[in-house]
Design an enzyme around this catalytic site. Sequence first.
Site, PDB file in Angstrom:
ATOM      1  N   CYS B 153       0.790  -1.234   0.000  1.00 47.90           N
ATOM      2  CA  CYS B 153       0.000   0.000   0.000  1.00 47.90           C
ATOM      3  C   CYS B 153       0.822   1.283   0.000  1.00 47.90           C
ATOM      4  CB  CYS B 153      -0.940   0.015   1.206  1.00 47.90           C
ATOM      5  SG  CYS B 153      -1.655  -1.600   1.554  1.00 47.90           S
ATOM      6  N   HIS B 286      -3.298   8.149   5.291  1.00 49.25           N
ATOM      7  CA  HIS B 286      -3.515   6.869   4.629  1.00 49.25           C
ATOM      8  C   HIS B 286      -4.982   6.464   4.801  1.00 49.25           C
ATOM      9  CE1 HIS B 286      -2.288   3.131   2.807  1.00 49.25           C
ATOM     10  NE2 HIS B 286      -2.678   2.414   3.837  1.00 49.25           N
ATOM     11  N   HIS B 320      -9.416   2.250  -1.674  1.00 47.83           N
ATOM     12  CA  HIS B 320      -8.005   1.979  -1.424  1.00 47.83           C
ATOM     13  C   HIS B 320      -7.436   1.422  -2.725  1.00 47.83           C
ATOM     14  CE1 HIS B 320      -4.243   1.046   0.135  1.00 47.83           C
ATOM     15  NE2 HIS B 320      -4.537   0.278   1.162  1.00 47.83           N
TER      16      HIS B 320
END
Lengths: 93, 390, 344
Positions: B153, B286, B320
Amino acid sequence: MAENKEQELKAIRKKLKEQLVSHLALEDVDPEKIKDDEILFGEGLGLDSLDAVEIVVLLQRNFGIEVKDMSQGRKIFYSIDTLANYIYENQKK
Amino acid sequence: MPATDIAITGLGAISACGNNLQETLQNFSNGKRNGGPVTLFQSNLDYPVFQVNNLPHCTSKIMRSLSLTFAAANQAICNAGLEEGFGNLRVGICLGTTVASQLNDTDFYRQYRESGHAPMGSVDRYLNSNLAQALSKFLNIQTHLCTTIVNACSSGTDAIGVGLSWLRNDYCDLVIAGGADELNRVPLDGFGSLSVVSKSLCAPFDRNRAGLNLGEGSGIIILEKKSVSLKRGRNPELFLKGYGLAADAYHLTAPRPDGSGLEQALIQALNEARIGPGDISFINAHGTATKDNDLVEARVLARVFGPKVKFLSTKGFTGHTLGAAGGLEAVFTCLGLCNGWIPASPGFKDLDPEIGIAPVDQKTQISGKYAVSTSLAFGGNNSALIIAKN
Amino acid sequence: MYIAGMGVVFNRGRGLASLENALIQGWVKPNEFAYRVPQETLTDKQVLKEARRADSFTKMATLAAYDALADSNIPQETRAKVGIILATAFGPQVTTFNFLDDILTYGDAGVSPTIFSHSVHNAAASYIALNLQTRGPTLTMTQFADSFRQAVILAESWLSEKRCEYILVGTADQTGKVMEYICSQKLKIAPDGLIKPFNCAKEPEAIPAEGSAFFLMTNHENYNQYCSISALPVDNREKADLYILDSDGMCGSEEGYLRIANSHSPVAAYAPILGSMLTLSSFSCAIGALMLKNGKLYPSPVRDNPHQMNILEANPTLPIHKIDCLRYNCNQEEQLIRLRKEGA
């Protein structure tokens, strides 16, 4: 009746211990030496959050049980006994 | 090593929030969230996802991640005034991804499993889709600096950090950096099995957050030495001032509860930028909307920047996007600084008392010079970028 | 940049002593047309104490990285800040295929989260950090045949800007049934098990392989145990005393190596011992570094030489201080990593 239930639970606990050891790669653990009241997370078997979600898969594949709500996880997955009881209750349904 | 000003001279973004910067800003402004059921592939799961519509350059010969990359790269290159080419500039390419790096084609594998044979079409497509390599071919760039980052990520953020490092060392004059990832059955199933995916639209930092939504997209920035951009007749406003990267060394899937890895990355980035936490005007967090990430991350942000820090998670707009996230969020951070506002953090309603701080819940004016973008990766990697506007 | 320590895991075992023995022993026929790491090589309860669920990709990389750090003599107090750069061509693809297997067998909602978590490229680096307790910058990259060279460049970059002072830089790649099937379709598999690296063939032969090689790299000269290493291109390239060729049949036509044949430069090649891997250059560098440290040449195991290449003899008359590890990739572009003995 109670005797039947206890026998079934005994069989579930045995199968559960074997499945936990093989499915979670608990290399140095002998299933026969795991106590019935062994705590699963933190202490006892020392399982972690990844093991928790893997146990959900184990329950699905080996006992045909779906855990719908992971927030109940803490109670169900507390020990071998609580997990075995959960399996017993949900297998009957 | 002498300090070199590294400018950000081009931005490109494509996601469910918009196929270009203008559309993205419009949706930021009106709070439109384009999450919905997955239609790109068959799935028995009913999680909402954030898909890109009308993707240009789409062909079965290359992976979708590559089409996303080309779309964002073209925007960034035009934005930077490099449509005619790169001339004699030494160019590097560094892109992050997750899906494009794996041969996770279920049809290919099904055929192999059933018969021991499978056609090589998927394999060829995969071999032609290493993002950095494919982009260098697409743009006809000859370079010895061509790298694809696969840090889960934080890949996009780390790709930008690698570009910064190359430029500071004068290995090249300009870097095309960022990330891309397509929606794919494998991560959808995988994250689903980890019980971290929400059945409704995600709510980062919210008290009732129930997990992430997956998305797809690409975010790309053009980094170049300020001196190089001035020679080209550009007058850059945005600069990449700092980058921090630190490992949790804690667990494969859970973040370190004390957030010390993220804190370390933030301090490194602030030190590189030679500024203090008080200089930061906002943070693009995030913020995946999982219980763990948001708790750990927000506590660190409060600890480092104080409880009044302005922050948001744009994952409520994009989902995401894994390897693309860092690239997209760097672009969004730049947009916030340039335009002087950030949108309300999408999906947020109620403060989580365990977290103690809340993201911005309305469109918010920004007047400062510096902003941060953070990324926390699967596997315990923590990255932070500091961007400045003159 | 210097090599302060090295660790390897490959088809004949673990450790630099195993590598040296293999180099002395020479070519050994592969099992079933693949050079696989034996399962027993991947057991080490002490090093892998936090890796019970790890797959073989992660175990290979963790053992090699651990050994590289242990081989070095950098101060104990610096070890928590060591960085990690792992380069891989295909990542943990055996686990990726296992996950696809799960999807097909159990459906989208019945897959194993443990298999998924290990199927991502950066899982191994995460395990290395966890088992070695390093909190430094940690990154995984993939660039097919150029993976290791890009990792070396990034290491040079990080050390130069002092992002950290020590970095574990390495590669890991696996083989497996699916990959071996793909290789059989895309490449020519050597029917006699022999890779012939000096043939400069249009359709060279390969034997798929797996392994991991790690290096502890630093700019601190006092910890240099082997040689300097660099992958940054230079303007006026000096001639090397030896070229180690990564001709292993993985990258299509090897006619590019004819350039080396024509220049009569001294060459060696070790793919026949290690097998074919896009990340073979890390092993070539490990062998080159061993040669520079020990002051001895390991003979090339397969010496078929139709183009009269200058294959270096076991006891060369001239000293070897400069080794270049060379691959021509699938686009026939040259990829070079330079090893230099101190003072060379």
